[in-house]
Structures are given as C-alpha cells and as structure tokens.
Design a protein around this motif. Structure first.
Motif, PDB file in Angstrom:
ATOM      1  N   LYS A   1      -8.833   8.273   3.963  1.00  0.00           N
ATOM      2  CA  LYS A   1      -7.375   8.344   4.016  1.00  0.00           C
ATOM      3  C   LYS A   1      -6.875   7.199   4.896  1.00  0.00           C
ATOM      4  O   LYS A   1      -7.374   6.986   5.996  1.00  0.00           O
ATOM      5  CB  LYS A   1      -6.956   9.693   4.619  1.00  0.00           C
ATOM      6  CG  LYS A   1      -5.563  10.077   4.251  1.00  0.00           C
ATOM      7  CD  LYS A   1      -5.514  10.954   3.011  1.00  0.00           C
ATOM      8  CE  LYS A   1      -4.099  11.067   2.504  1.00  0.00           C
ATOM      9  NZ  LYS A   1      -3.922  10.417   1.230  1.00  0.00           N
TER      10      LYS A   1
ATOM     11  N   TRP B   1       2.450   1.899  -3.283  1.00  0.00           N
ATOM     12  CA  TRP B   1       1.480   2.428  -4.235  1.00  0.00           C
ATOM     13  C   TRP B   1       1.168   3.884  -3.923  1.00  0.00           C
ATOM     14  O   TRP B   1       1.063   4.720  -4.811  1.00  0.00           O
ATOM     15  CB  TRP B   1       0.190   1.587  -4.214  1.00  0.00           C
ATOM     16  CG  TRP B   1       0.337   0.291  -4.915  1.00  0.00           C
ATOM     17  CD1 TRP B   1       1.075   0.050  -6.037  1.00  0.00           C
ATOM     18  CD2 TRP B   1      -0.262  -0.950  -4.563  1.00  0.00           C
ATOM     19  NE1 TRP B   1       0.975  -1.270  -6.394  1.00  0.00           N
ATOM     20  CE2 TRP B   1       0.156  -1.900  -5.509  1.00  0.00           C
ATOM     21  CE3 TRP B   1      -1.117  -1.350  -3.540  1.00  0.00           C
ATOM     22  CZ2 TRP B   1      -0.244  -3.230  -5.466  1.00  0.00           C
ATOM     23  CZ3 TRP B   1      -1.513  -2.671  -3.497  1.00  0.00           C
ATOM     24  CH2 TRP B   1      -1.081  -3.609  -4.444  1.00  0.00           C
ATOM     25  N   GLU B   2       1.046   4.158  -2.652  1.00  0.00           N
ATOM     26  CA  GLU B   2       0.731   5.527  -2.246  1.00  0.00           C
ATOM     27  C   GLU B   2       1.822   6.485  -2.697  1.00  0.00           C
ATOM     28  O   GLU B   2       1.543   7.572  -3.185  1.00  0.00           O
ATOM     29  CB  GLU B   2       0.577   5.587  -0.725  1.00  0.00           C
ATOM     30  CG  GLU B   2       0.070   6.928  -0.255  1.00  0.00           C
ATOM     31  CD  GLU B   2      -1.177   6.775   0.617  1.00  0.00           C
ATOM     32  OE1 GLU B   2      -1.090   7.156   1.780  1.00  0.00           O
ATOM     33  OE2 GLU B   2      -2.187   6.254   0.123  1.00  0.00           O
ATOM     34  N   GLN B   3       3.067   6.045  -2.539  1.00  0.00           N
ATOM     35  CA  GLN B   3       4.166   6.902  -2.971  1.00  0.00           C
ATOM     36  C   GLN B   3       4.136   7.128  -4.475  1.00  0.00           C
ATOM     37  O   GLN B   3       4.518   8.181  -4.966  1.00  0.00           O
ATOM     38  CB  GLN B   3       5.504   6.282  -2.565  1.00  0.00           C
ATOM     39  CG  GLN B   3       5.912   6.716  -1.172  1.00  0.00           C
ATOM     40  CD  GLN B   3       6.907   5.765  -0.557  1.00  0.00           C
ATOM     41  OE1 GLN B   3       7.549   4.993  -1.269  1.00  0.00           O
ATOM     42  NE2 GLN B   3       7.028   5.817   0.757  1.00  0.00           N
TER      43      GLN B   3
ATOM     44  N   PHE C   1       0.842  -1.204   0.000  1.00  0.00           N
ATOM     45  CA  PHE C   1       0.000   0.000   0.000  1.00  0.00           C
ATOM     46  C   PHE C   1       0.874   1.250   0.000  1.00  0.00           C
ATOM     47  O   PHE C   1       0.618   2.207  -0.713  1.00  0.00           O
ATOM     48  CB  PHE C   1      -0.893   0.005   1.247  1.00  0.00           C
ATOM     49  CG  PHE C   1      -2.194  -0.718   1.055  1.00  0.00           C
ATOM     50  CD1 PHE C   1      -2.320  -1.672   0.059  1.00  0.00           C
ATOM     51  CD2 PHE C   1      -3.288  -0.441   1.861  1.00  0.00           C
ATOM     52  CE1 PHE C   1      -3.524  -2.353  -0.109  1.00  0.00           C
ATOM     53  CE2 PHE C   1      -4.497  -1.113   1.683  1.00  0.00           C
ATOM     54  CZ  PHE C   1      -4.603  -2.062   0.703  1.00  0.00           C
ATOM     55  N   GLN C   2       1.897   1.205   0.848  1.00  0.00           N
ATOM     56  CA  GLN C   2       2.738   2.395   0.968  1.00  0.00           C
ATOM     57  C   GLN C   2       3.488   2.671  -0.322  1.00  0.00           C
ATOM     58  O   GLN C   2       3.621   3.814  -0.748  1.00  0.00           O
ATOM     59  CB  GLN C   2       3.701   2.235   2.136  1.00  0.00           C
ATOM     60  CG  GLN C   2       3.069   2.719   3.423  1.00  0.00           C
ATOM     61  CD  GLN C   2       3.920   2.462   4.628  1.00  0.00           C
ATOM     62  OE1 GLN C   2       4.581   1.423   4.709  1.00  0.00           O
ATOM     63  NE2 GLN C   2       3.913   3.363   5.570  1.00  0.00           N
TER      64      GLN C   2
ATOM     65  N   LYS D   1       1.559   7.458  -6.108  1.00  0.00           N
ATOM     66  CA  LYS D   1       0.283   8.152  -6.361  1.00  0.00           C
ATOM     67  C   LYS D   1      -0.756   7.239  -7.007  1.00  0.00           C
ATOM     68  O   LYS D   1      -1.490   7.637  -7.898  1.00  0.00           O
ATOM     69  CB  LYS D   1       0.499   9.384  -7.248  1.00  0.00           C
ATOM     70  CG  LYS D   1       1.409  10.446  -6.656  1.00  0.00           C
ATOM     71  CD  LYS D   1       0.589  11.594  -6.072  1.00  0.00           C
ATOM     72  CE  LYS D   1       1.468  12.660  -5.450  1.00  0.00           C
ATOM     73  NZ  LYS D   1       2.279  12.192  -4.310  1.00  0.00           N
TER      74      LYS D   1
ATOM     75  N   GLU E   1      -4.041   4.966  -6.418  1.00  0.00           N
ATOM     76  CA  GLU E   1      -5.104   4.780  -5.439  1.00  0.00           C
ATOM     77  C   GLU E   1      -5.451   3.297  -5.285  1.00  0.00           C
ATOM     78  O   GLU E   1      -5.158   2.500  -6.172  1.00  0.00           O
ATOM     79  CB  GLU E   1      -6.324   5.586  -5.851  1.00  0.00           C
ATOM     80  CG  GLU E   1      -6.119   7.069  -5.595  1.00  0.00           C
ATOM     81  CD  GLU E   1      -7.287   7.873  -6.092  1.00  0.00           C
ATOM     82  OE1 GLU E   1      -8.183   8.150  -5.295  1.00  0.00           O
ATOM     83  OE2 GLU E   1      -7.295   8.193  -7.294  1.00  0.00           O
TER      84      GLU E   1
ATOM     85  N   TYR F   1      -1.830   5.081   8.231  1.00  0.00           N
ATOM     86  CA  TYR F   1      -0.735   4.113   8.290  1.00  0.00           C
ATOM     87  C   TYR F   1      -0.153   4.012   9.680  1.00  0.00           C
ATOM     88  O   TYR F   1       0.176   2.924  10.142  1.00  0.00           O
ATOM     89  CB  TYR F   1       0.372   4.509   7.317  1.00  0.00           C
ATOM     90  CG  TYR F   1       0.048   4.146   5.900  1.00  0.00           C
ATOM     91  CD1 TYR F   1       0.050   2.817   5.507  1.00  0.00           C
ATOM     92  CD2 TYR F   1      -0.278   5.118   4.978  1.00  0.00           C
ATOM     93  CE1 TYR F   1      -0.271   2.478   4.217  1.00  0.00           C
ATOM     94  CE2 TYR F   1      -0.596   4.786   3.693  1.00  0.00           C
ATOM     95  CZ  TYR F   1      -0.588   3.459   3.306  1.00  0.00           C
ATOM     96  OH  TYR F   1      -0.909   3.116   2.038  1.00  0.00           O
TER      97      TYR F   1
END
Lengths: 287, 140
Positions: free
Chosen positions: B112, A106-108, A103-104, A110, A112, B115
């Motif tokens: 959101k 992917w988040e970096q 997840f992290q 950008k 969703e 984490y």
C-alpha cells in the motif's frame, strides 16, 4: 591572541566546504557538457524510427499491433528515471512530486500501479512509500548504455503484451536549459493514433523481409527503448546541470557565511584590543 | 557523375555515419543485400555483421553492427543499428535480473502506498530547498 578561536576554526571549516562545493560545481559543469552532447546524439535514432513507424502504421492499416490498441486501463506501468546520486537540488524531489500526483489520480480511479525504477534515488523513494516496484536498475554511471536498461524495458513491454498492464508511462526530467529542468510523466504505450498522424504524399509501401509484422514488432519495441534511453540520457544532463546550479549556490552561501563570520571575528578582535588598551591605560594611570 | 544515395547509420546512442554513397552493402536476415540508388522501398532485419558503404570508386567505409534494421527509400538508406547483440535469451536474462533486484529490495513491502509519509518527506525536502533559496536571495 586567543580571541575568537572558535570563529576562526569555523571559518576555516566553511572555507574547506566551499572548496569542495566549488570543485563539485566545476566537475558537474564539465560533465554537463558531455552529457548534453550525448543527449543530442540520441535524437537522430528516435526521429528516424518514429518516421518509419508512422509510415508503417499508415501503410498497414489492417494490422493492429497491440502497442497501438487502446484498452480499458486497470493497471498502469510507470518507468521512473531518477539519478543515482544526490546533491543535485530538487531534481528528484520535484519529479517524485509530479509522479505522486499522477499516482493519486490513478488510485482514485481504482487503477493499480507497477513501477520500474532506474536510479538509486528512485529506488529508495519508491520502496520507502511501499510502491509496487517490479524492476530496478541502478548504478549506471555517467555513460549509460541501452543494454543496461533493455532488460527493464523488456519487463514492462512483456507485461503490456500479456495484458498485465494496460498503459505504460515514462517519468523523467526534461532538459529545458541549464537552469531549468521540467519533470514530467509521458505516455509511452499504447501509442496514440494522433501521434502517428502525418500527411503522407502519395501511397507507397515497403517490401518487407521477412514480413511486415515481425519488422513492426521490432521497430515498436526499439522505439520504446529509444525513448526511455533518451529520457535516461536527458535526465543525466538534467542531473549534472542541477548539481552545477546547486553547488554554485552552495559555494555562494558558504561565501556569505564566511563574510558574516569574518565580520563577527573582526569585531570581537577589535573589542578585545580596545579592552586591553583601556586596561593598560587605566593601569598606567593608577601607578 | 554517378548516382548517389544518402546513407544514415544511427544507433540509439549516437549517429555513426551520415553522407552520400554509391552503394550500400549489409547482411540482412535473408542474406547479403546491396542497395544502389533508387532502390525500391524496402525494410529488413539485419544480422550482426558488416555494413559497407561505398562512397566512391576509391573510398569504402565499413562498420560493424550488432543487428538492427535497414530501411531503404529511393534516395535515403537508413541503418538503425543496435548497440549490442540482442539475442532473445540475453534480453530475457536482463529482464529477470532487473526483476530480481527489485524483489530483493522489496522483501518487506506491504503493497500500500503511504502517501502521507511520501508527501511529508517531499514537503520537507522542498521546504529545505525553498529556505536555501531565500537565504541565498537575502544574502545577495
């Protein structure tokens, strides 16, 4: 004798706990055997279906199914397979940790994330962290059926067709052996070309009824369903074996604590007896 | 000896039949088909109905499938059976249901991912497990 009454009740209560964990261990052991058999029983289907897909993809190079097309990833879908019940060691936590790492990343980048969750533990975890849960199925029991999760899978496949998501992942535990379960996140869609590579001797094609596209459509969605279902059954086997191991260690721990308490209790008892004797002796001497 | 063809009937949940047969009958979408050994490669959708496997002159086995696919190669016939009748509207309903349940339990989401909280919770759970592990090793 009034000595160590607290300790004695404590020992009894731990013994009761131990009985429960022992029973759970045995239940898990017998369920594990069954779930493992079920896991093995799902293999022929997905093997067959992937063989046919490989063949079809080679025989029809001009037709590119959406499932086989790579595209820019802006949003991903993740199907998370977790257990409904707890008391199975670190099975779910380990899986969630691996998922969070993805997840992290992917988040970096950008990207969703949409999550579809199977199992109550996953639902409570992912809603706790405010992930975007688009679908959920819980309380499947020990013998889940494909129909139970077909709706959930269709939700994700439709999202993929409509380009709401650009990649689909499956997160579940892999059954290595009774002691080891390996959490992992596996890419389901798009199906990569390298997965489909196979040395085919001679070129031949099927006769299709009604037509190749329709057959391929069905095959590919069944293929994804089969993989997710397999993941679910495998996760079930993992859950039972993890629970068996966890309950075994719980029983062992209870045994250790009982031993220690017994020792403390014996010492206290002996001390009390010694004191009593010395009291009697000193009392006799005083007379 | 008569010619035989290998028949596999599998569903996503289990292997239903595997063995040799002289002939296989199934109700395909465009009508009943009978597959003899050395049939040309062929693939078709199946209708809910019976799949009959003629093992030899005297023995016949029949299975009910709720749809699926039939794949034929000259020496292998594979039936990929569905585990239940899969009508489009039934699937649709199930999909909506899965979605509705998620929305229900997520009515107060902010969207959101937290984490820090997640990691804290996981770290705690994992530390608990580690501690138990250590206790166990020490106890042995």
């Amino acid at each position: 004798m009034a000595v160590g009454k607290e300790i004695r009740t404590q020992i009894t209560s731990i013994k009761n706990t131990q009985k429960i964990t022992r029973a759970m261990e045995m239940v898990a052991a017998s369920k594990m055997r069954k779930t493992k058999e079920k896991m093995d029983a799902t293999r022929p289907y997905s093997k067959k279906i992937s063989q046919i897909i490989k063949h079809l993809a080679h025989a029809n190079p001009e037709y590119k199914h959406p499932f086989l097309q790579e595209r820019d990833v802006k949003r991903v879908g993740v199907i998370v397979v977790s257990s409904d019940r707890g008391l199975c060691g670190g099975l779910n936590s380990n899986l969630f940790r691996v998922i969070l790492k993805h997840f992290q990343e992917w988040e970096q980048a950008k990207i969703e994330i949409d999550v579809a969750v199977i199992g109550s533990k996953g639902v409570s975890f992912f809603s706790g962290i405010n992930a975007n849960i688009v679908g959920q199925v819980t309380k499947l029991g020990d013998t889940p059926h494909l129909e139970d999760i077909a709706g959930l899978i269709k939700l994700m496949l439709d999202a993929f067709y409509q380009k709401e998501i650009d990649a689909l992942y499956l997160a579940s535990n892999e059954f290595v052996n009774t002691m080891t379960q390996k959490p992992g996140v596996e890419k389901l869609l798009p199906i990569s070309e390298t997965d489909l590579e196979e040395d085919l001797s001679g070129h031949w094609d099927y006769l299709y009824e009604p037509d190749a596209q329709e057959v391929l459509d069905i095959l590919l969605s069944r293929f994804v369903e089969a993989i997710v279902y397999q993941g679910l059954v495998e996760n079930n086997a993992c859950e039972q074996s993890a629970r068996m191991v966890a309950m075994k260690s719980a029983s062992d721990n209870a045994g250790n604590i009982i031993d220690e308490l017994q020792l403390v209790y014996n010492k206290a008892r002996q001390a009390a007896i010694t004191q009593e004797i010395s009291e009697i002796v000193s009392g006799a001497a005083a007379v | 000896m008569t010619m035989t063809v290998h028949v596999d009937i599998v569903s996503a949940e289990k292997e239903i039949y595997s063995g040799l047969a002289e002939m296989v009958f199934a109700s395909a979408e465009l009508g009943e088909v009978g597959i003899a050994p050395r049939h040309a490669p062929f693939i078709t959708k199946l209708m809910p109905g019976e799949v009959r496997v003629k093992v030899n002159e005297t023995e016949q086995q029949s299975f009910y499938v709720s749809g699926g696919l039939l794949e034929v190669q000259p020496h292998v016939v594979t039936v990929l059976a569905d585990t239940a009748i899969r009508a489009k509207d039934i699937d649709e309903a199930a999909a909506l249901e899965a979605k509705a349940r998620a929305e229900e339990s997520l009515s107060d989401k902010s969207g959101k991912i937290d984490y820090a909280k997640a990691q804290a919770e996981l770290a705690e759970a994992i530390m608990q497990l580690r501690t138990l592990e250590k206790l166990r090793k020490r106890g042995m």
